[in-house]
Design a protein around this motif. Structure first.
Motif, PDB file in Angstrom:
ATOM      1  N   VAL A  50     -14.001   3.124   5.926  1.00 16.44           N
ATOM      2  CA  VAL A  50     -12.636   2.591   5.995  1.00 16.44           C
ATOM      3  C   VAL A  50     -12.525   1.298   5.202  1.00 16.44           C
ATOM      4  O   VAL A  50     -11.567   1.088   4.429  1.00 16.44           O
ATOM      5  N   LEU A  51     -13.510   0.412   5.378  1.00 15.16           N
ATOM      6  CA  LEU A  51     -13.450  -0.889   4.703  1.00 15.16           C
ATOM      7  C   LEU A  51     -13.647  -0.762   3.197  1.00 15.16           C
ATOM      8  O   LEU A  51     -12.907  -1.373   2.407  1.00 15.16           O
ATOM      9  N   LEU A  52     -14.631   0.011   2.786  1.00 16.92           N
ATOM     10  CA  LEU A  52     -14.981   0.084   1.367  1.00 16.92           C
ATOM     11  C   LEU A  52     -13.987   0.891   0.550  1.00 16.92           C
ATOM     12  O   LEU A  52     -13.718   0.556  -0.615  1.00 16.92           O
ATOM     13  N   PHE A  53     -13.424   1.932   1.121  1.00 11.92           N
ATOM     14  CA  PHE A  53     -12.583   2.836   0.337  1.00 11.92           C
ATOM     15  C   PHE A  53     -11.090   2.674   0.589  1.00 11.92           C
ATOM     16  O   PHE A  53     -10.287   3.057  -0.254  1.00 11.92           O
ATOM     17  N   ASP A  54     -10.724   2.107   1.719  1.00 10.46           N
ATOM     18  CA  ASP A  54      -9.299   1.943   2.023  1.00 10.46           C
ATOM     19  C   ASP A  54      -8.810   0.507   1.859  1.00 10.46           C
ATOM     20  O   ASP A  54      -7.719   0.280   1.330  1.00 10.46           O
ATOM     21  N   HIS A  55      -9.616  -0.457   2.305  1.00  9.63           N
ATOM     22  CA  HIS A  55      -9.131  -1.837   2.357  1.00  9.63           C
ATOM     23  C   HIS A  55      -9.729  -2.745   1.291  1.00  9.63           C
ATOM     24  O   HIS A  55      -9.048  -3.651   0.801  1.00  9.63           O
ATOM     25  N   LEU A  56     -10.986  -2.551   0.930  1.00 11.48           N
ATOM     26  CA  LEU A  56     -11.583  -3.390  -0.104  1.00 11.48           C
ATOM     27  C   LEU A  56     -10.864  -3.273  -1.451  1.00 11.48           C
ATOM     28  O   LEU A  56     -10.623  -4.300  -2.105  1.00 11.48           O
ATOM     29  N   PRO A  57     -10.490  -2.070  -1.918  1.00  7.99           N
ATOM     30  CA  PRO A  57      -9.767  -1.988  -3.197  1.00  7.99           C
ATOM     31  C   PRO A  57      -8.461  -2.772  -3.205  1.00  7.99           C
ATOM     32  O   PRO A  57      -8.105  -3.382  -4.220  1.00  7.99           O
ATOM     33  N   ALA A  58      -7.739  -2.767  -2.081  1.00  5.56           N
ATOM     34  CA  ALA A  58      -6.482  -3.519  -2.009  1.00  5.56           C
ATOM     35  C   ALA A  58      -6.737  -5.017  -2.151  1.00  5.56           C
ATOM     36  O   ALA A  58      -6.017  -5.724  -2.881  1.00  5.56           O
ATOM     37  N   THR A  59      -7.764  -5.519  -1.480  1.00  2.77           N
ATOM     38  CA  THR A  59      -8.094  -6.944  -1.575  1.00  2.77           C
ATOM     39  C   THR A  59      -8.576  -7.310  -2.977  1.00  2.77           C
ATOM     40  O   THR A  59      -8.183  -8.347  -3.525  1.00  2.77           O
TER      41      THR A  59
END
Length: 250
Positions: A50-59
């Motif tokens: 969830v963190l690496l593929f969903d939220h990290l790219p947005a940040t």
């Protein structure tokens, strides 16, 4: 081995602090509000997809766009202030004043203006990173050796040649110093923007975990944010060494 000796003291201190934190968290037995470092790492592993593929790219998108805008506008304004004293007198006080305004108070206003789009977070990131790049570059442009400037003038160099051959090389070390500050601050800017209004991103995810009273889940994206800041800083250091090889020969 040489690098290990240089940073050994810092590594040992960090290790001691983490061990003390781990011990205190285990004695407190309050994982929901005071998670241990190992608990955070376990939670980070559980949430990795969830963190690496969903939220990290947005940040990362927010950070990269904000830094790019700050570099272009900051370096451009520094050049203009160096060329024109009128521009310097007009903009320099504004630059200083901009740092007295709490960004966290302005972030909700940007959410009202731009909604939950990426641009509300980008504006926050630019406001935080613009100042160190501009001021350091401006100081660097003014740091050129006066004797060398006079020598170039006597040899018939025009203003453009003096700028390219003296001012720019003098400003580059200062520019990279400002950039090293800016890349670490950009992570903070992106997190603040996401914390106050976003639909994706590590800051948004941390806030969401807080509403679920998941202490380790709150810290997991923060650990990832810290890693992003460290990696960006090391990239800038690497670029500085590659582009300013002549400094190591001085």
């Amino acid at each position: 081995m040489k690098q290990w000796r240089e940073y050994r003291a810092a590594f040992i201190l960090i290790l001691i602090m983490l061990c003390a934190w781990e011990l205190a968290a285990r004695l407190a037995e309050l994982p929901f509000i005071f998670p241990s470092p190992t608990g955070m790492l376990i939670r980070l592993w559980e949430l990795r997809e969830v963190l690496l593929f969903d939220h990290l790219p947005a940040t990362l998108s927010t950070i990269m766009i904000g830094l790019a805008i700050s570099i272009v506008l900051g370096a451009g304004l520094a050049v203009l202030m160096n060329v024109s004293s009128t521009v310097e007198r007009a903009f320099y006080p504004i630059l200083i004043s901009s740092q007295t305004i709490p960004i966290i108070a302005l972030a909700p206003i940007f959410v009202l203006w731009f909604g939950y789009s990426i641009w509300s977070k980008v504006v926050v990131t630019v406001l935080i990173t613009f100042f160190p790049i501009t001021v350091n570059t401006f100081d660097g442009l003014r740091s050129g050796n006066k004797a060398l400037r006079e020598l170039l003038l006597t040899m018939g160099a025009n203003k453009r040649e003096i700028f390219m051959k003296l001012s720019v090389p003098s400003a580059l070390p200062y520019f990279f110093s400002g950039l090293k500050v800016a890349v670490t601050m950009s992570v903070i800017g992106a997190a603040i923007g996401e914390w106050l209004g976003a639909q994706a991103g590590l800051g948004y995810f941390s806030r969401r975990m807080m509403t679920q009273f998941d202490g380790a889940g709150v810290f997991a994206p923060i650990v990832l944010l810290s890693a992003v800041g460290i990696v960006l800083f090391l990239i800038v250091v690497w670029l500085e060494k590659r582009l300013l090889k002549w400094r190591s020969k001085e």
